[in-house]
Design an enzyme around this catalytic site. Structure first.
Site, PDB file in Angstrom:
ATOM      1  CG  ASP A   1      -1.993  -2.195   5.645  1.00  0.00           C
ATOM      2  OD1 ASP A   1      -0.813  -2.446   5.352  1.00  0.00           O
ATOM      3  OD2 ASP A   1      -2.375  -1.067   6.000  1.00  0.00           O
TER       4      ASP A   1
ATOM      5  NE  ARG B   1      -5.514   1.352  10.504  1.00  0.00           N
ATOM      6  CZ  ARG B   1      -4.439   1.933  10.001  1.00  0.00           C
ATOM      7  NH1 ARG B   1      -3.401   1.193   9.659  1.00  0.00           N
ATOM      8  NH2 ARG B   1      -4.377   3.242   9.838  1.00  0.00           N
TER       9      ARG B   1
ATOM     10  CD  GLU C   1      -9.410   0.881   4.647  1.00  0.00           C
ATOM     11  OE1 GLU C   1      -9.577   1.923   4.000  1.00  0.00           O
ATOM     12  OE2 GLU C   1      -9.190   0.855   5.862  1.00  0.00           O
TER      13      GLU C   1
ATOM     14  CG  HIS D   1      -3.977  -8.696  12.457  1.00  0.00           C
ATOM     15  ND1 HIS D   1      -3.769  -9.356  11.294  1.00  0.00           N
ATOM     16  CD2 HIS D   1      -4.974  -7.797  12.226  1.00  0.00           C
ATOM     17  CE1 HIS D   1      -4.606  -8.894  10.377  1.00  0.00           C
ATOM     18  NE2 HIS D   1      -5.344  -7.964  10.919  1.00  0.00           N
TER      19      HIS D   1
ATOM     20  CG  ASP E   1      -6.786  -3.899   7.465  1.00  0.00           C
ATOM     21  OD1 ASP E   1      -6.730  -3.996   6.220  1.00  0.00           O
ATOM     22  OD2 ASP E   1      -6.498  -2.856   8.071  1.00  0.00           O
TER      23      ASP E   1
ATOM     24  CE1 TYR F   1      -1.887  -2.981   9.301  1.00  0.00           C
ATOM     25  CE2 TYR F   1      -3.588  -4.340  10.294  1.00  0.00           C
ATOM     26  CZ  TYR F   1      -3.211  -3.350   9.404  1.00  0.00           C
ATOM     27  OH  TYR F   1      -4.157  -2.718   8.631  1.00  0.00           O
TER      28      TYR F   1
ATOM     29  CD  GLU G   1      -3.068  -0.833   2.231  1.00  0.00           C
ATOM     30  OE1 GLU G   1      -3.370   0.293   2.622  1.00  0.00           O
ATOM     31  OE2 GLU G   1      -3.519  -1.869   2.747  1.00  0.00           O
TER      32      GLU G   1
END
Length: 860
Positions: free
Chosen positions: A162, A380, A166, A424, A164, A378, A89
């Site tokens: 990433d 989040r 999203e 995670h 997740d 990570y 990203e």
């Protein structure tokens, strides 16, 4: 996500892409020259490299070239072996990952999302199962075309966005656009050599359920935002927005403000005895606990003073002593929400700042010769889970650095919340090889002290979570005096345990428990954080009374939300996801629904009006439980337990009916005029109440012929009271009429009292000349986010600005033309020199008349 929408990131990516191409050209030229010369040394080196590098035959898709962290990306010309494209990203992450991949890999960044719903229309076909209409985001064509070009010559494409939901959606859209026959998903929780190698070695197909969950969230937000927001534009004011989560967050703040306004203080008294033990000084304090064996409430002065008179001649003696150990367990490793709360409490960071800095720590920072290095996992996550390897490493480090007495017999395991996705690990350092003291010089060189402070907090929390509890010697004594019983408590630290690393500050959870205990009147509510010790006391010891202290108090209303407490409230009620909290808090401030004063959120007039309208006409959608239930349904979609179209159907049917009803029944505040009996002093017509950018105000009903306006407030009985304009001794430079103080979007300013005939205005001086241009003067202003700062009145010709209030006083040490009035939670108010090399500082009490908190500024 910090890197997803930044134009600067796109420019960085373009620069990074250009450099390898230029380098390739130069490399090719050098190789051509080298081929002509054929030096023996280079031939030997080439053979050595070829022997070390393991490659696959062209067309063998089941095996991959070895990862060679030392190899340069273009060391092997394309066409001489398999080539792979890795899409991430952010450019910063791409730069870090490049270190760990061999010559057969190219790592490029999408710079966040490449496709989204159109901005110009709703982009969701509600008549055909809510099919979304995605389009390439404006400005992303260049990035996408470059990725397509690289994908054509790649044998495989690894989508490493990433880990997740999203990130899954971004990967899905990139795969659609690249149309590569062999595009696979790879995920990793940390950017380390081992994690990258394992991810590349174990690619997977994209997860349809995760994509559907994220898509459902996006469609829900679009359906709500793009249909309620235009209604707010029409009925209240242009530029407003409503959101499935942000509007509920505003509701919490508005309702808390209503609680505060409705709160009626109740008088109560406390009674303490200052006592001396058998061995004499120093004295210690004991609190009144019971009277006649029952808990006592001192409600007024008469009851309290009667008891004081009764106890003056009473004999005080120890009736019972309780000595025991009290343990204070280490907090769990950070999840996203707890990191935001703790960074707000300990570092005074906003949630947005915390997540921006954490993103950089995750993507990688330059560490000298080691290059770009990722420092944390990570950021989040909602899980407190830790990998076995990480726990093993930290336990070894604790044993060697702090000693075996600090190490529990077994690893400490923390339970995650029931609602946690547990996708995670918890947030932790990627390696214990980078302790804060080792990496600090690199952060100092980058002038990133705040990023270092956040890293240090994460590192220390991780180490502390695997250490033994802190142990206190807790002593409590019940003291008899006539029919009254007093209680004295003391606590001393016996064994620091995890506090040796993490410090003694209370975590948000401990603060909350302490406040609940105090509110419930529980004994020992001060807990293990109490400092000081009692003298040696034994049962039946006689005590000497020095003084009886009694004091009047009033109950306090619930406190306004800070960033930390609002995040905690959102998390506990299941509103949104921790990864969205930073964006939510920024949005509600940007839209002027709330403002932050003295680090606490207060609703604006606009926020209260908008909330009132939304709650009245969309009670189901604005209900806290509805928002939390929707989050659970999104989780069910991700886990394959619910279908995304069914969830949207269940939501949209009732919502559509509510929306149509609101369009017909919602008040038109924009055009609404509430009549009053107050006459306009300029034309004699009556004032009406209108709603504008600054909230409600009085305007002459004879507008536009008469443009007279007034600010007003309501008294305790709800009656309108006009707020008279603050006058000054200064005269208008153009018409010589007196200048008055007015309030605008960016704070207070001086304006001619002859407005609208004369429109002269100027900033208010704080009495300090501009130290930069030496021509203007400093004024108090507000930023677009509502934060007070001080700048030169000659802006934009002079761009001097300071967050702290300058004082018209030269520094006695370095002769700086001004000093700064500062405030910190730890030290309170103080005055300091703006010159960092000087170091002059003094307590604010020495500055006569100086306010004690910058939040009490007149602009507030």
């Amino acid at each position: 996500m910090a890197t997803r929408t930044k134009k600067k990131a796109e420019e960085t990516e373009a620069t990074e892409e250009k450099a390898p191409r230029e380098a390739t050209g130069r490399t090719a030229a050098k190789k051509k020259t080298a081929a002509k010369k054929k030096p023996a040394a280079k031939k030997a080196a080439a053979k050595k490299t070829a022997a070390r590098r393991r490659t696959t035959k062209k067309g063998d898709d089941d095996s991959l070239p070895a990862v060679d962290a030392d190899a340069e990306e273009e060391a092997t010309p394309r066409g001489k072996g398999p080539h792979y494209l890795v899409v991430v990203e952010s450019p910063a992450k791409a730069k870090t990952i490049k270190k760990y991949l061999g010559s057969g890999y190219t790592v490029k960044a999408s710079v966040g999302h490449v496709k989204d719903l159109p901005k110009s229309k709703i982009g969701v076909d509600v008549e055909h199962d809510f099919q979304p209409e995605y389009e390439v985001i404006k400005g992303k064509e260049k990035v996408l075309n470059e990725l397509k070009k690289m994908a054509k010559s790649a044998d495989k494409v690894f989508l490493a966005t990433d880990p997740d939901r999203e990130g899954e959606a971004i990967a899905w859209h990139i795969k659609e656009e690249l149309a590569h026959p062999d595009a696979m998903r790879v995920t990793f929780n940390e950017i380390t050599k081992k994690a990258i190698q394992e991810a590349i070695a174990q690619p997977r197909e994209l997860n349809q359920d995760n994509y559907d969950s994220q898509q459902t969230r996006r469609i829900l937000d679009r359906l709500v935002g793009y249909q309620i927001s235009p209604l707010l534009w029409q009925k209240i004011r242009r530029g407003l927005s409503a959101g499935r989560v942000q509007s509920v967050a505003v509701r919490l703040i508005v309702e808390r403000e209503a609680e505060i306004k409705a709160f009626v203080p109740v008088e109560y008294w406390t009674l303490d005895a200052l006592l001396e033990g058998p061995s004499g000084p120093p004295p210690f304090k004991a609190k009144l606990s019971k009277v006649d064996g029952k808990k006592v409430e001192l409600k007024d002065r008469a009851i309290t003073e009667g008891l004081v008179n009764e106890l003056k001649d009473a004999a005080f003696s120890v009736s019972k002593v309780d000595r025991r150990e009290r343990r204070r367990n280490a907090p769990a490793p950070f999840i996203t929400s707890k990191l935001q709360q703790e960074a707000a409490n300990r570092l005074s960071f906003t949630a947005k700042k915390t997540m921006t800095l954490a993103q950089k720590l995750y993507e990688g920072v330059p560490l000298g010769e080691e290059g770009q290095t990722a420092l944390i996992t990570y950021m989040r996550t909602d899980s407190t889970r830790l990998s076995d390897d990480a726990v093993k490493q930290v336990r070894e480090m604790i044993g060697s650095k702090y000693g075996a007495e600090y190490l529990p017999e077994e690893a400490v395991v923390y339970k995650s919340r029931k609602s946690a996705q547990d996708a995670h690990e918890a947030i932790r350092p990627t390696s214990l090889e980078y302790p804060p003291e080792r990496v600090r010089p690199f952060f100092d060189a980058m002038d990133e002290q705040d990023m270092f402070r956040l890293y240090e907090l994460i590192y220390n929390r991780f180490v502390a979570c695997q250490m033994k509890p802190a142990v206190y010697d807790q002593t409590s004594a019940d003291i008899a005096a006539g029919r009254a019983t007093f209680r004295a408590s003391g606590s001393t630290l016996k064994f620091p345990g995890y506090l040796a690393v993490y410090g003694a500050g209370l975590t948000p959870e401990e603060e909350s428990e302490k406040e609940k205990a105090k509110a419930a009147g529980e004994e020992g509510a001060d807990g293990a954080d109490a400092v000081g010790d009692l003298p040696l006391l034994n049962d039946n010891d006689k005590l000497g009374l020095q003084k009886i202290l009694h004091e009047q108090h009033f109950t306090q209303p619930p406190p306004r939300f800070s960033e930390a407490t609002l995040v905690k409230e959102l998390e506990e009620k299941g509103i949104g996801r921790p990864s969205t909290y930073a964006a939510i808090l920024s949005t509600i401030q940007d839209k002027k629904y709330v403002e932050k004063l003295e680090s606490r959120f207060r609703p604006t007039d606009l926020g209260q009006m908008t909330n009132e309208m939304l709650v009245k006409h969309f009670p189901h959608e604005l209900d806290v439980t509805f928002t939390a239930t929707m989050e659970e349904k999104l989780d069910q979609i991700s886990e394959g337990e619910a279908k995304w179209v069914s969830v949207l159907r269940d939501f949209y049917g009732p919502f559509k009916d509510t929306l149509e009803k609101a369009k017909a029944e919602m008040r038109d505040v924009k055009r609404e005029e509430i009549k009053t009996d107050i006459a306009c002093e300029k034309c004699g017509n009556h004032f009406v109440i209108k709603f504008g950018k600054m909230g409600h105000f009085l305007a002459c009903s004879n507008y536009p012929d008469c443009k007279n306006t007034k600010d007003f407030k309501r008294d305790a009985e709800g009656k309108i009271v006009i707020v008279e304009e603050e006058t000054t001794d200064e005269l208008c430079e153009k018409c010589t009429k007196p200048m008055v103080i007015k309030r605008g979007r960016f704070g207070r300013f001086m304006a001619c009292s002859g407005y609208p005939d004369c429109k002269t205005s100027k900033p208010i001086s704080i009495g300090v000349g501009c130290p930069e241009c030496k021509q203007g003067y400093l004024t108090e202003r507000r930023s677009g986010r509502g934060k007070i700062f001080f700048g030169c009145n000659r802006y934009p010709d002079c761009r001097f600005a300071a967050w702290d209030r300058p004082l018209a006083e030269a520094c006695p040490d370095c002769a700086s033309p001004y000093l700064l009035q500062k405030f910190s939670k730890r030290d309170g108010a103080f005055v300091a020199c703006p010159n960092k090399e000087c170091g002059y500082r003094r307590e604010v009490a020495e500055q006569a008349g100086a306010p004690t908190d910058p939040g009490t500024s007149s602009a507030a």
